[in-house]
Design a protein around this motif. Structure first.
Motif, PDB file in Angstrom:
ATOM      1  N   LYS A 115      66.383 -10.295  16.796  1.00 17.21           N
ATOM      2  CA  LYS A 115      65.806 -10.157  15.462  1.00 17.21           C
ATOM      3  C   LYS A 115      64.801  -9.030  15.363  1.00 17.21           C
ATOM      4  N   ASN A 116      64.313  -8.510  16.484  1.00 19.61           N
ATOM      5  CA  ASN A 116      63.269  -7.489  16.446  1.00 19.61           C
ATOM      6  C   ASN A 116      63.662  -6.121  16.976  1.00 19.61           C
ATOM      7  N   ILE A 117      64.677  -6.063  17.814  1.00 15.47           N
ATOM      8  CA  ILE A 117      65.073  -4.789  18.414  1.00 15.47           C
ATOM      9  C   ILE A 117      66.574  -4.609  18.240  1.00 15.47           C
ATOM     10  N   PRO A 118      66.982  -3.666  17.410  1.00 17.78           N
ATOM     11  CA  PRO A 118      68.418  -3.473  17.172  1.00 17.78           C
ATOM     12  C   PRO A 118      69.144  -3.015  18.441  1.00 17.78           C
ATOM     13  N   TYR A 119      70.288  -3.622  18.671  1.00 15.49           N
ATOM     14  CA  TYR A 119      71.125  -3.203  19.794  1.00 15.49           C
ATOM     15  C   TYR A 119      72.026  -2.078  19.300  1.00 15.49           C
ATOM     16  N   THR A 120      71.922  -0.930  19.925  1.00 16.07           N
ATOM     17  CA  THR A 120      72.689   0.229  19.484  1.00 16.07           C
ATOM     18  C   THR A 120      73.804   0.599  20.454  1.00 16.07           C
ATOM     19  N   GLY A 121      73.971  -0.189  21.495  1.00 19.14           N
ATOM     20  CA  GLY A 121      75.017   0.077  22.458  1.00 19.14           C
ATOM     21  C   GLY A 121      74.545   1.065  23.519  1.00 19.14           C
ATOM     22  N   GLY A 122      75.487   1.492  24.349  1.00 21.84           N
ATOM     23  CA  GLY A 122      75.182   2.476  25.365  1.00 21.84           C
ATOM     24  C   GLY A 122      74.552   1.915  26.630  1.00 21.84           C
ATOM     25  N   VAL A 123      74.217   0.636  26.621  1.00 26.29           N
ATOM     26  CA  VAL A 123      73.622   0.004  27.789  1.00 26.29           C
ATOM     27  C   VAL A 123      74.157  -1.426  27.881  1.00 26.29           C
ATOM     28  N   ASP A 124      74.267  -1.920  29.106  1.00 22.64           N
ATOM     29  CA  ASP A 124      74.723  -3.288  29.327  1.00 22.64           C
ATOM     30  C   ASP A 124      73.849  -4.268  28.550  1.00 22.64           C
ATOM     31  N   VAL A 125      74.459  -5.305  28.006  1.00 25.61           N
ATOM     32  CA  VAL A 125      73.737  -6.278  27.175  1.00 25.61           C
ATOM     33  C   VAL A 125      72.615  -6.950  27.953  1.00 25.61           C
ATOM     34  N   ASN A 126      72.880  -7.356  29.181  1.00 24.22           N
ATOM     35  CA  ASN A 126      71.837  -8.020  29.961  1.00 24.22           C
ATOM     36  C   ASN A 126      70.668  -7.082  30.239  1.00 24.22           C
ATOM     37  N   GLU A 127      70.971  -5.838  30.521  1.00 20.03           N
ATOM     38  CA  GLU A 127      69.917  -4.840  30.723  1.00 20.03           C
ATOM     39  C   GLU A 127      69.117  -4.644  29.433  1.00 20.03           C
ATOM     40  N   PHE A 128      69.821  -4.595  28.318  1.00 19.67           N
ATOM     41  CA  PHE A 128      69.157  -4.474  27.012  1.00 19.67           C
ATOM     42  C   PHE A 128      68.197  -5.637  26.787  1.00 19.67           C
ATOM     43  N   PHE A 129      68.654  -6.872  27.034  1.00 23.17           N
ATOM     44  CA  PHE A 129      67.792  -8.031  26.828  1.00 23.17           C
ATOM     45  C   PHE A 129      66.588  -8.002  27.765  1.00 23.17           C
TER      46      PHE A 129
ATOM     47  N   LYS B 296      51.275  -4.958  22.006  1.00 24.67           N
ATOM     48  CA  LYS B 296      50.002  -5.562  21.581  1.00 24.67           C
ATOM     49  C   LYS B 296      49.985  -5.905  20.092  1.00 24.67           C
ATOM     50  N   ASN B 297      50.861  -5.295  19.304  1.00 22.66           N
ATOM     51  CA  ASN B 297      50.916  -5.549  17.864  1.00 22.66           C
ATOM     52  C   ASN B 297      51.945  -6.608  17.479  1.00 22.66           C
ATOM     53  N   PHE B 298      52.655  -7.136  18.465  1.00 21.27           N
ATOM     54  CA  PHE B 298      53.684  -8.138  18.185  1.00 21.27           C
ATOM     55  C   PHE B 298      53.005  -9.417  17.700  1.00 21.27           C
ATOM     56  N   ASP B 299      53.406  -9.888  16.533  1.00 20.04           N
ATOM     57  CA  ASP B 299      52.770 -11.047  15.906  1.00 20.04           C
ATOM     58  C   ASP B 299      53.481 -12.331  16.335  1.00 20.04           C
ATOM     59  N   PHE B 300      53.022 -12.905  17.430  1.00 21.87           N
ATOM     60  CA  PHE B 300      53.660 -14.102  17.979  1.00 21.87           C
ATOM     61  C   PHE B 300      53.551 -15.293  17.032  1.00 21.87           C
ATOM     62  N   GLU B 301      52.446 -15.400  16.309  1.00 23.93           N
ATOM     63  CA  GLU B 301      52.279 -16.519  15.378  1.00 23.93           C
ATOM     64  C   GLU B 301      53.284 -16.438  14.240  1.00 23.93           C
ATOM     65  N   LYS B 302      53.488 -15.246  13.694  1.00 26.61           N
ATOM     66  CA  LYS B 302      54.481 -15.049  12.631  1.00 26.61           C
ATOM     67  C   LYS B 302      55.883 -15.369  13.161  1.00 26.61           C
ATOM     68  N   GLU B 303      56.177 -14.904  14.357  1.00 24.12           N
ATOM     69  CA  GLU B 303      57.481 -15.164  14.977  1.00 24.12           C
ATOM     70  C   GLU B 303      57.689 -16.661  15.177  1.00 24.12           C
ATOM     71  N   GLU B 304      56.659 -17.343  15.647  1.00 23.27           N
ATOM     72  CA  GLU B 304      56.762 -18.777  15.873  1.00 23.27           C
ATOM     73  C   GLU B 304      57.056 -19.514  14.565  1.00 23.27           C
TER      74      GLU B 304
ATOM     75  N   LEU C 296      60.675  -7.305  27.939  1.00 28.85           N
ATOM     76  CA  LEU C 296      59.462  -6.683  28.476  1.00 28.85           C
ATOM     77  C   LEU C 296      58.750  -5.868  27.404  1.00 28.85           C
ATOM     78  N   GLN C 297      59.515  -5.166  26.592  1.00 22.86           N
ATOM     79  CA  GLN C 297      58.944  -4.377  25.499  1.00 22.86           C
ATOM     80  C   GLN C 297      58.175  -5.274  24.537  1.00 22.86           C
ATOM     81  N   LEU C 298      58.756  -6.399  24.155  1.00 22.33           N
ATOM     82  CA  LEU C 298      58.077  -7.331  23.245  1.00 22.33           C
ATOM     83  C   LEU C 298      56.829  -7.928  23.896  1.00 22.33           C
TER      84      LEU C 298
END
Length: 163
Positions: free
Chosen positions: A30-44, A55-63, A49-51
């Protein structure tokens, strides 16, 4: 008896780990579009890790959003929602394709769905009839690679779950 207790505890831990993995997978989709070019497991893995490091990721809003979506799914069909439906009943085991399609499609349309008079009925009917929707079946069948599934199926389910 001790061996049985150990096995049950291990199964419970594995289930808990799987639920965490599924929730993280949903956060990524829901937050990072998958654009291809990399294995799905590697993407996840990289996206999780990126999420986690954002520091600006709103965990409360996501929850809040997650609770809303899964509450609706649970009220529609509960754990059966992520299994194949044969027109009469749900069959088989949990399917990652059904999980990704349902959670993503609902997320993209949740605001309009919540405005419906009976959102649970809408979701129940959509989940059941999803299995008669040819594009969904095409990209959710056995043998379809994860890269293809994410690239092709997610846009289809976004449109499919529109009220």
């Amino acid at each position: 008896l001790e061996r049985t207790h150990h096995m049950l505890r291990q199964e419970k831990q594995e289930l808990k780990q799987k639920n965490i993995e599924l929730m993280l997978r949903f956060l990524v989709i829901k937050n990072i579009p998958y654009t291809g070019g990399v294995d799905v497991n590697e993407f996840f893995d990289e996206s999780m890790l990126q999420l986690a490091n954002d520091k600006n990721f709103d965990f409360e809003k996501e929850e809040e959003e997650i609770k809303n979506i899964f509450s609706l799914i649970n009220s529609a069909h509960g754990g059966e929602s992520f299994k194949r439906h044969d027109g009469e009943k749900f069959l088989g085991q949990f399917l990652i394709s059904a999980y990704e399609a349902t959670t993503y499609g609902l997320f993209k349309n949740i605001q309009k769905i919540n405005e419906l008079e009976t959102p649970q009925k809408f979701i129940r009917e959509k989940i059941e009839s999803m299995w008669t929707h040819a594009p969904f079946r095409e990209f959710s069948r056995a043998g379809v690679r994860g890269t293809t599934r994410l690239l092709k199926m997610l846009p289809i389910t976004e449109e499919y779950f529109k009220p």
